[in-house]
Design a protein around this motif. Structure first.
Motif: not given
Length: 219
Positions: A1-10, A197-206
């Protein structure tokens, strides 16, 4: 399981003011002063920063910490329209990296037009396990909102006044409705507002894109 990164883009031609409001909870990131890119603090859980055209910021919550809250553009969240924002304010909502606080929980993202919509917002979900909007939409990779009254069938979007997606139960009470809002509110016909998605599937980018203001004559 990874962690999910948040990106905010203008993704707009002018600089914008970005408001971040954090949710509270055990093992949550809830102190806005701990968010390095927030430059102005309005209360212990909310602050804002300026994001120039074509600029972005990114954040990955510390291990074991849930990152949950909302993003609003050019105004803090509002329950009702104002003279400055006659169409109200919409929100990009998120709950990420929630496994430690509740292993049986979900990561969720959505766009809330419940109190209005001043911004075109787009989500892009990449490089992780699949997100879904229920069994009819098992692999969601992107979604965006339209102006008020034009979001029926739009996955990931809570329509105006529809606080539980398929119904309007306890929306904010206002003296006047936002410009362009349907009366009465028109809910989604399916429960497609939460992308999850299930919290156990964290990972990638939002990634949350600000795509520009919704013109005031879009009714």
């Amino acid at each position: 399981m990874g962690t999910t990164e948040l990106i905010i883009i203008n993704d707009w031609t002018e600089e914008i003011k970005v408001y971040l409001t954090l949710d509270e909870g055990e093992e949550y990131v809830s102190d806005i002063s701990k968010i390095p890119f927030v430059k102005e603090i309005t209360n212990p859980h909310q602050g804002y920063f300026i994001l120039g055209p074509s600029k972005f910021i990114s954040y990955n919550s510390p291990k074991g910490k849930t990152f949950s809250g909302n993003i609003a553009f050019n105004s803090p969240p509002l329950n009702c329209p104002t003279n400055d924002f006659p169409m109200g304010i919409n929100l990009a909502e998120f709950t990420l990296n929630s496994y430690s606080s509740n292993p049986k929980s979900w990561e969720t993202v959505d766009i809330s037009n419940v109190s209005g919509a001043n911004s075109y917002i787009k989500f892009l979900l990449t490089d992780g396990e699949n997100w879904n909007a229920g069994p009819t939409h098992p692999n969601v990779t992107k979604f965006k909102n339209a102006p008020l009254g034009k979001n029926i069938g739009n996955i990931g979007v809570f329509p105006y006044g529809c606080d539980i997606c398929t119904a309007s139960v306890s929306p904010p009470l206002c003296n006047n409705k936002p410009l362009g809002a349907p009366s009465p509110p028109v809910p989604q016909t399916e429960a497609i507002c939460n992308i999850q998605r299930a919290s156990a599937n964290a990972g990638g980018t939002v990634s949350i894109f600000y795509m520009g203001p919704i013109p005031g004559d879009m009714i």
